[in-house]
Design a protein around this motif. Structure first.
Motif, PDB file in Angstrom:
ATOM      1  N   ILE A   1       0.747  -1.173   0.055  1.00 21.46           N
ATOM      2  CA  ILE A   1       0.083   0.078   0.047  1.00 21.46           C
ATOM      3  C   ILE A   1       0.865   1.488   0.100  1.00 21.46           C
ATOM      4  O   ILE A   1       0.767   2.403  -0.710  1.00 21.46           O
TER       5      ILE A   1
ATOM      6  N   GLN B   1      -8.207   6.555  -5.408  1.00 18.05           N
ATOM      7  CA  GLN B   1      -8.678   5.254  -4.870  1.00 18.05           C
ATOM      8  C   GLN B   1      -7.526   4.877  -4.076  1.00 18.05           C
ATOM      9  O   GLN B   1      -7.678   4.761  -2.985  1.00 18.05           O
ATOM     10  N   SER B   2      -6.099   5.209  -4.602  1.00 22.89           N
ATOM     11  CA  SER B   2      -4.989   4.512  -3.856  1.00 22.89           C
ATOM     12  C   SER B   2      -4.738   5.712  -2.571  1.00 22.89           C
ATOM     13  O   SER B   2      -4.302   5.252  -1.631  1.00 22.89           O
ATOM     14  N   LEU B   3      -5.239   6.886  -2.733  1.00 27.67           N
ATOM     15  CA  LEU B   3      -5.063   7.877  -1.734  1.00 27.67           C
ATOM     16  C   LEU B   3      -6.156   7.591  -0.620  1.00 27.67           C
ATOM     17  O   LEU B   3      -6.152   8.519   0.397  1.00 27.67           O
ATOM     18  N   GLY B   4      -7.115   6.613  -1.015  1.00 25.73           N
ATOM     19  CA  GLY B   4      -8.327   6.673   0.074  1.00 25.73           C
ATOM     20  C   GLY B   4      -9.399   7.709   0.031  1.00 25.73           C
ATOM     21  O   GLY B   4      -9.905   7.918   0.980  1.00 25.73           O
ATOM     22  N   LEU B   5      -9.407   8.214  -1.189  1.00 27.06           N
ATOM     23  CA  LEU B   5     -10.114   9.545  -1.361  1.00 27.06           C
ATOM     24  C   LEU B   5     -11.505   9.316  -2.225  1.00 27.06           C
ATOM     25  O   LEU B   5     -12.085  10.053  -2.632  1.00 27.06           O
ATOM     26  N   LYS B   6     -11.715   7.856  -2.259  1.00 28.05           N
ATOM     27  CA  LYS B   6     -12.992   7.719  -3.290  1.00 28.05           C
ATOM     28  C   LYS B   6     -13.960   6.740  -2.612  1.00 28.05           C
ATOM     29  O   LYS B   6     -13.640   5.936  -1.942  1.00 28.05           O
ATOM     30  N   ASN B   7     -15.193   7.119  -3.167  1.00 28.24           N
ATOM     31  CA  ASN B   7     -16.101   5.964  -2.751  1.00 28.24           C
ATOM     32  C   ASN B   7     -17.151   5.940  -3.863  1.00 28.24           C
ATOM     33  O   ASN B   7     -17.237   7.058  -4.605  1.00 28.24           O
TER      34      ASN B   7
ATOM     35  N   SER C   1      -7.803   6.513 -10.387  1.00 28.06           N
ATOM     36  CA  SER C   1      -7.152   5.488  -9.670  1.00 28.06           C
ATOM     37  C   SER C   1      -6.222   6.124  -8.385  1.00 28.06           C
ATOM     38  O   SER C   1      -6.160   5.597  -7.381  1.00 28.06           O
ATOM     39  N   LEU C   2      -5.622   7.238  -8.553  1.00 29.25           N
ATOM     40  CA  LEU C   2      -4.875   7.804  -7.597  1.00 29.25           C
ATOM     41  C   LEU C   2      -5.608   8.294  -6.349  1.00 29.25           C
ATOM     42  O   LEU C   2      -5.331   8.141  -5.347  1.00 29.25           O
TER      43      LEU C   2
ATOM     44  N   LEU D   1       0.496   4.179  -2.525  1.00 32.37           N
ATOM     45  CA  LEU D   1       0.391   5.576  -1.922  1.00 32.37           C
ATOM     46  C   LEU D   1       1.315   6.722  -2.584  1.00 32.37           C
ATOM     47  O   LEU D   1       0.987   7.723  -3.251  1.00 32.37           O
TER      48      LEU D   1
END
Lengths: 232, 271, 640
Positions: free
Chosen positions: A12, A188-194, A185-186, A16
Motif C-alpha cells: 500500500i 482510490q489509492s489515496l483513499g479518497l474515493k467511494n 485510480s490515484l 500511496l
C-alpha cells in the motif's frame, strides 16, 4: 519499520507513492498544457512566460529536481509493482477472462513506457535542444523588457516536422489514456474515493482526458496547418 | 427479475477440468463429457455425478473443495470459464446452477490461481495465507469474560450496517483469483473495515492495519491496481470502496504511529 | 456398565452454577501452561473453547478437518442467537428463557444444564459485541431483537441473515489471536480418526493429515470434542456436505456413551428436493416465519394450481388455525409434522407434492417490499438462486428437512463424558436441548459451552491430574489406535468393490428418512434394523475407494465417514425403537394425542438413554440417567 521504509516497501505504501507522484505529475502536465496554449496568443505572451520560468533560477531547478524525483519514483515503483504482480500468478489461467478492468488500466505500463520515451525526446528537443543549438541563440524582444529566448519560434520550428508532430500526438494520446485510469485510480489509492462520487469522478476523468488530448494535439496541428506561423 | 421456470429439458456439456495429482506435479486439462444434465442441478452436484462415474470406471475422481453448499462457508473455489465462481453475480461456486449453461457448452474448470494459494490437488488450493493475515491482527483483543454490557457501547446503525457489509466476506479468495495481480486487497480491506468501523475496534485500529498488510505482503500476493476485478466476482458483493478505506487507514496509521508520542513505559508492560 | 453421574450441584436452581463455580477446583496460573489440551473442531464451541482455554494459559492444540477454522458449519446458521437480556422490556428473564428452552425440549433435558445456559446467554452477547460482531442495531445505536419460534418475547439477536457466520468469525478472531500469540497450535486439514484412552482416561487422538495422508499421534491431558452433529446420517440434510460423526462415533467405540441419538430435529422451512442428484437441502431461516404465512390449498384438486389462482377463501393457513396463540411461530417439530400431515392429505404443493407455501404477500402489503427486502433480502436471493422463482411475487415452497441433532455424546454437568478427560461441547453433546431445540438456541449453546462452561469445568478435572501426557505417545494404546486407523484405510483401498461411497450414503439416507424420519413406527424401525446391517455388509463387500492413502483422497475421507454413519444410523433406529413415547424430535405414531401431538410417557421414559458400545456385532447396552425435575413440573407441551 520506519515511515519511508513502509512507504517504499509495503504494497500500500508503494501505491500511496505511485498515487502521490502521479498526482504531482498530473499537476505538472496540466500546468504545462495551460502554459503551452499561449502559443495561440501573440508571441509576446509565451515568450514572456518562458522568460519568467527561466528567471526563477534556483527555484526552477528545485522544481525540476522535485518533478524529476517524482518521475523516477513513479517509474521505479511501476517497474517493481509490475514485476511483483507478474510473480504473484506464476501459472496463468487457461481461459483469460476480464470482468470490468478497463483497457486503459491494463495498459498502464505500456502507455507509461511510450510516454517516457516521448518525454526523453521532448526534453532533448525543447529543453536541451540537442541537434538545434541555434534555437538557444534566437531571441525575442519583449515589448517592455529584455530580449529573451524565442520559445514561440522554437515550437513552430519543432512541429514543422510531420514525424515529430505525429509522435507528439501519439504520445499525448497515450498520456491521456494513461491519465484516464490514473486520475481516478490515484484517488482510490489515496483513499479518497467511494462509490457515491465515483461516477462523477469518472465523468470528469473522461472529459479531462479528451480535453487534454485535443488541446495538446491542437498545437502541432495548428503549426502543420499553418494557423500558427513563425513570427518575423 | 422474475425468472421463468426453465423447462426441465436435460442437456449435455463437456467439462474441461484442470487435473494435477499433487502440489509439485505438473497439471493439465482433461475433458469429461457429461450427459443428462438437469438445469436444476447445481454445478457441484454435476461434479459429484461426474466423479461417481469416474470412480466406477476405476479412475480417480476430481478433487474439489466444497462444504456447506449454500454459499456461506467459502470453501468452494473453482474458476469457471476464466471467472472465479463462474457466471453469475454475487454467488459462490456452490450456488451456480446448471441452468446457467446450454446444451453443448464446453465448461473450463480451473483452480483459483495465485502464488499465495498453492495447488494441493486438481481444483483444491491452500488458502492458509488468509488465516495468517487474520492471526496477525484480524481481531479485537478481548479476553473472554472481560466484556462490558453489550448495550454500553452504542454503535450508530449506519456504521453497524456498513461494518456488516464488510463482515459478510466469506474468505473464499475469489478476489485474489480474479485480480490480474492476485492481490488480496479486497479480503484485507473487508476485514480491516469491519473492525475499523466498530467503536470496539478503535484501540487497535492502527496496529491492526499495519500488521495485516505486512502479513499480506509477505504471503506473496500482488498489488492492487484499482481495476476492481475483485469486487466484480465477490460472492458477497463486497465493494472495492473498502479498499479505498484500507488505503486511507493504512496511510493514517503510518503517519500516526510515526508522529504520535509514545509512553516511556510502553515497552515494559504491567509487571 | 457405564457409570452415569450427572454431578449436578445441589441447591436452588438459580444458584447451582454460581455455587458450582466457587466450589470446583482450580489450576493455578503458573501450572496451567504445563497442561496440554486437544480441542477437535473449530465451530462456535470448538473455537471459543480453544481461544478461551489458551487465554487462561493452557497449551491448546486445535484440530480441524477444514482448510480453515472459519469454515465450520456453525457459519451457516442464519437466524440468530437467544439471550435473556430483556432489552425489549417485554418481560424476558433468565427464568423465562430457561423455561422456554426446557419446555421446547419437551422436558427431556437436565434442568440445571438448561438454567445455566440461560444464565450465561447474557454474557455471550456482551462477549460477541465486544469482539466487534456487527449485530443489527436500532437507530439509537443499541441492539435490535427479533422474535423466534417457541417464544413469546423478542430475545433473538441477529446479524442480517448471517448470525452464525458473524458469531463464528468472532470466535475465529479470538482463536486467531491466540494462534498468533502462540497459545494455540492450529492443525488444519487434520481429521481425528480415533480417540486414545490410557488407563481409563482420554489422553490423545490419532489424526490423518488430509493433504499428505500422514497419520500422527497427539497426546494431551484432556481431549475436547466439538465436532458437531450427525444429521448427515440422513444423507440429505441442511448440514454441510463434510459434516460428519466420525469423531464422536470413534469415541463411542472407545467407550463414551452416546445419548438420545433418536432426537433429531427436522426444520420446517427448507427448500424442497428437486432430484436424485441432490447433495444437500437448503434451509431458509426460521425467522421468515415472523412475517411469512404458511398455507396449503383447502382442496386437494387445487394443489397443482398456480398459487395466485387460489382464492383467499380456499387457502388453509393451518398453523394459524391449529395453534392460534403461536400461529406461524409454532416450534419446529410441531410445524414440521403439521406440514407433513398436510402433504399426506394430498394438499402438498409443487411438482413432488412435498411442499407447503410460505407467503409474504401480506407482509409486503403491510410493510412494503423494501422493508421485507431489508429483513429477508438475502434469503429471498438464496431462494431465487436455487429455484429461479421470485418470492416477492409468488409464495415460497418449503418442506421440512433434517437440520440438527439433539442427541450426542453423554456428558455430565461439567460437560465431561463417562470417559474421564474427554469433554464434549456444542451439538456433539446431548446436554441442553432435550428432545427438541428451539430456534436461535444452537448458537447460544455452542458459545456457552466454549466461552463460559468448559473454561471452568476442565480445571476441576485437570487439578486432579498430573500434567505431562506428552510422554505417552509411545504407549501401546497409541500404537494400537494408530494401527486401527491404518488398517481401516488399507481395507478401503484394497477392497475390489463396484460402487462409489455416495451410493451407500444415499441408500442409508433413504432408509433413515423413510423409517426414522419425521414420524416413526415400531414396524418401520424394525424394518430399518434389518436393512441397515444388510447395507453395512454390502458396503464393506462392495464399496470402491480409488486412489492412495498418501495424497488428498476425498473418496477415502468420505468412505470412513459413511462407514460410521451406517453404524450410527443403526443405533439411532435402535434408540427410536426402544423409546416408546413421542417427544420433541422423536415422534412415534403409536404414541400421539388425538390431535396428532406428542404423547410423552414421563413415567417410563423420563430419562436419558445413553448407549454403550459392547464390541463389534454386539447389541449395545442401554444405560439410563433419570431426569429428576426438582423445580419444574413435566407438563404437556402445548402451543395452542
Amino acid at each position: 519499520m520506519n515511515l519511508l521504509g513502509s512507504l517504499f516497501q509495503s504494497s500500500i505504501g508503494k501505491k500511496l507513492l505511485m498515487a502521490f507522484t502521479g498526482l504531482v505529475l498530473f499537476g505538472f502536465v496540466t500546468g504545462h498544457l495551460i502554459g503551452n496554449l499561449q502559443i495561440f496568443l501573440p508571441p509576446e505572451k509565451i515568450n514572456a512566460y518562458g522568460h519568467m520560468l527561466e528567471s526563477l533560477g534556483a527555484v526552477l531547478w528545485l522544481i525540476r529536481l522535485f518533478l524529476f524525483a517524482c518521475l523516477v519514483i513513479h517509474l521505479w515503483l511501476a517497474i517493481q509493482l509490475t514485476l511483483e504482480n507478474r510473480a504473484a500468478r506464476p501459472v496463468a489461467y487457461g481461459v483469460e477472462h476480464t470482468n470490468r478492468a478497463t483497457l486503459a488500466s491494463r495498459l498502464m505500463a505500456r502507455s507509461g513506457l511510450v510516454v517516457l520515451a516521448f518525454l526523453l525526446f521532448h526534453l532533448a528537443q525543447f529543453t536541451v535542444r540537442i541537434g538545434h543549438p541555434e534555437w538557444s541563440e534566437h531571441t525575442y524582444q519583449l515589448a517592455n523588457g529584455p530580449a529573451v529566448r524565442d520559445v514561440y519560434n522554437m515550437v513552430v520550428h519543432g512541429f514543422s516536422s510531420v514525424s515529430v508532430s505525429v509522435f507528439y500526438i501519439i504520445a499525448v494520446g497515450l498520456l491521456s489514456y494513461h491519465l484516464s485510469h490514473g486520475v481516478v485510480s490515484l484517488l482510490q489509492s489515496l483513499g479518497l474515493k467511494n462509490e457515491r462520487w465515483t461516477r462523477g469522478l469518472e465523468g470528469f476523468a473522461v472529459a479531462y482526458c479528451w480535453g487534454y488530448f485535443l488541446l495538446n494535439a491542437a498545437i502541432p496541428l495548428a503549426v502543420l496547418g499553418g494557423f500558427v506561423q513563425l513570427h518575423s | 427479475m422474475v425468472a421463468e421456470k426453465p423447462s426441465k429439458k436435460l442437456f449435455s456439456v463437456t467439462l474441461r477440468v484442470w487435473r494435477q495429482p499433487g502440489p509439485a506435479a505438473p497439471g493439465k486439462f482433461v475433458e469429461y463429457p457429461a450427459a443428462n444434465v438437469n438445469p436444476d442441478m447445481s454445478f457441484l452436484e454435476l461434479l459429484d455425478v461426474v466423479n461417481d462415474g469416474l470412480t466406477v470406471k476405476g479412475e480417480e475422481p476430481i478433487a474439489f473443495a466444497h462444504d456447506c453448499r449454500e454459499g456461506i462457508c467459502g470453501t468452494c473455489s473453482c474458476t469457471i470459464n476464466g471467472k472465479p465462481h463462474g457466471p453469475g453475480h454475487g454467488i459462490a461456486t456452490c450456488q451456480l446452477y446448471m441452468r446457467s449453461f446450454q446444451d453443448g457448452d464446453v465448461i473450463v474448470v480451473e483452480p483459483f490461481r495465485a502464488k499465495a494459494f498453492p495447488i494441493q490437488r486438481d481444483l483444491v488450493t491452500d488458502r492458509a495465507a488468509f488465516d495468517k493475515i487474520q492471526q496477525a491482527g484480524g481481531f479485537i483483543s478481548v479476553r473472554t469474560g472481560a466484556a462490558p454490557d453489550a448495550n454500553s457501547i452504542p454503535v450508530p446503525k449506519e456504521d453497524a450496517d456498513l461494518a456488516m457489509d464488510a463482515a459478510a466476506c466469506i474468505g473464499c479468495g475469489a478476489c485474489v483469483a480474479a485480480c490480474k495481480n492476485a492481490s488480496a486487497m479486497l479480503f484485507v480491506a473487508a476485514k480491516v473495515s469491519h473492525l475499523g468501523l466498530m467503536p470496539q475496534g478503535q484501540p487497535e485500529r492502527d496496529r491492526r492495519v499495519l500488521a495485516m498488510v505486512q502479513t499480506m505482503d509477505a504471503a506473496g500476493f500482488g498489488n492492487c491496481t484499482n481495476q476492481y476485478e475483485c469486487s466484480a466476482v465477490c460472492p458477497k458483493n463486497i465493494t472495492h470502496d473498502f479498499i479505498a478505506r484500507l488505503n486511507r487507514d493504512y496511510a493514517k496509521a503510518l503517519f500516526r504511529t510515526r508522529f504520535k508520542p509514545v509512553s516511556g513505559a510502553a515497552a515494559g508492560g504491567a509487571g | 456398565m457405564a457409570k452415569l453421574e450427572s454431578k449436578t450441584p445441589a441447591g436452588p436452581l438459580a444458584d447451582k452454577w454460581q455455587r458450582h463455580k466457587t466450589e470446583i477446583k482450580l489450576v493455578n496460573p503458573a501450572n496451567k501452561r504445563k497442561y496440554e489440551i486437544i480441542v477437535v473442531g473449530a465451530g462456535l464451541a470448538g473455537s471459543s473453547a480453544a481461544a478461551t482455554l489458551a487465554e487462561l494459559g493452557y497449551r491448546v492444540k486445535n484440530f480441524v478437518f477444514h482448510d480453515s477454522p472459519r469454515r465450520a458449519h456453525s457459519i451457516a446458521a442464519q437466524g440468530g442467537i437467544n439471550a435473556a437480556k430483556n432489552y425489549q422490556n417485554d418481560g424476558d428473564s433468565v427464568h423465562r428463557l430457561f423455561y422456554d428452552t426446557l419446555k421446547g425440549g419437551d422436558y427431556r433435558a437436565r434442568e440445571a444444564n438448561v438454567h445455566r445456559l440461560a444464565e450465561v446467554s447474557v454474557n455471550i452477547i456482551d462477549q460477541c459485541a465486544a469482539q466487534g460482531v456487527p449485530f443489527a442495531r436500532e437507530y439509537g445505536g443499541l441492539l435490535a431483537n427479533r422474535s423466534f419460534g417457541g417464544a413469546q418475547v423478542s430475545r433473538t439477536f441477529y446479524a442480517r441473515g448471517q448470525t452464525g457466520q458473524q458469531l463464528l468469525l468472532g470466535a475465529y478472531s479470538a482463536l486467531s489471536r491466540m494462534v498468533g500469540q502462540g497459545g494455540v497450535e492450529l492443525h488444519t486439514n487434520s481429521e481425528m480418526l480415533d480417540l486414545v484412552v490410557v488407563d481409563g482416561h482420554a489422553k490423545g487422538i490419532i489424526v490423518r493429515d488430509l493433504i499428505t495422508g500422514a497419520i500422527t499421534r497427539h497426546s494431551a491431558d484432556a481431549v475436547v470434542l466439538a465436532t458437531g452433529g450427525y444429521g448427515n446420517v440422513f444423507n440429505l440434510s441442511t448440514y454441510a456436505r463434510q459434516s460428519n460423526a466420525t469423531a464422536i462415533w470413534r469415541a463411542y467405540k472407545r467407550g463414551a456413551c452416546l445419548a438420545n441419538p433418536c432426537y433429531t430435529q427436522i426444520h420446517p422451512t427448507c427448500i424442497p428436493v428437486s432430484g436424485d442428484y441432490q447433495s444437500k437441502l437448503t434451509l431458509m431461516s426460521e425467522s421468515l416465519r415472523n412475517d411469512g404465512r404458511i398455507w396449503v390449498p383447502k382442496k386437494k384438486e387445487d394443489a397443482k394450481k398456480n398459487p395466485a389462482d387460489i382464492a383467499e377463501a380456499d387457502r388453509d393457513y393451518y398453523l394459524e388455525r391449529i395453534y392460534p396463540s403461536f400461529g406461524n411461530l409454532a416450534p419446529r417439530d410441531v410445524s414440521s409434522r403439521a406440514a407433513m400431515r398436510m402433504c399426506e392429505e394430498g394438499r402438498g404443493v409443487g411438482e413432488t407434492g412435498l411442499g407447503v407455501y410460505l407467503d409474504f404477500s401480506d407482509a409486503i402489503k403491510r410493510l412494503g417490499e423494501p422493508a421485507v427486502r431489508e429483513r429477508y433480502g438475502n434469503l429471498f436471493d438464496i431462494y431465487h438462486e436455487i429455484t429461479a422463482e421470485n418470492a416477492y411475487q409468488t409464495p415460497m415452497r418449503i418442506f421440512p428437512a433434517v437440520h440438527y441433532t439433539m442427541g450426542g455424546l453423554w456428558v455430565d454437568y461439567n460437560l465431561m463424558s463417562n470417559i474421564p478427560g474427554l469433554f464434549v461441547l456444542g451439538e456433539a453433546n446431548f446436554s441442553d436441548h432435550g428432545a427438541n431445540r428451539l430456534g436461535a438456541s444452537a448458537l447460544m449453546q455452542g458459545l456457552a459451552d466454549g466461552y463460559f462452561v468448559i473454561p471452568y469445568t476442565i480445571g476441576d478435572y485437570l487439578a486432579g491430574q498430573k500434567p505431562g501426557a506428552k510422554t505417552l505417545t509411545d504407549r501401546a494404546e497409541f500404537t494400537q489406535a494408530e494401527q486401527n486407523v491404518t488398517a481401516m484405510t488399507q481395507r478401503f483401498l484394497s477392497n475390489k468393490g463396484k460402487q462409489p461411497v455416495s451410493h451407500y450414503h444415499k441408500r442409508l439416507g433413504k432408509i433413515m428418512w423413510e423409517h426414522c424420519g419425521m414420524a416413526r413406527t415400531r414396524a418401520g424401525l424394525e424394518a430399518a434394523l434389518q436393512k441397515i446391517p444388510a447395507l453395512r455388509a454390502e458396503f464393506w463387500a462392495d464399496v470402491l475407494v480409488p486412489g492412495s492413502a498418501d495424497t488428498l483422497n476425498q473418496s477415502l475421507e468420505q468412505a470412513g465417514r459413511v462407514a460410521d454413519f451406517i453404524e450410527l444410523g443403526e443405533l439411532l433406529c435402535r434408540d427410536a425403537l426402544t423409546r416408546e413415547e413421542s417427544c420433541g424430535g422423536h415422534f412415534r405414531e403409536e404414541y400421539q394425542h388425538p390431535d396428532g401431538e406428542c404423547k410423552r410417557d414421563d413415567e417410563k421414559f423420563g430419562h436419558v438413554a445413553a448407549w454403550e458400545y459392547q464390541g463389534e456385532g454386539q447389541t449395545p447396552l442401554r444405560n439410563t440417567e433419570p431426569l429428576n425435575y426438582e423445580f419444574t413440573k413435566m407438563s404437556v407441551r402445548s402451543y395452542k
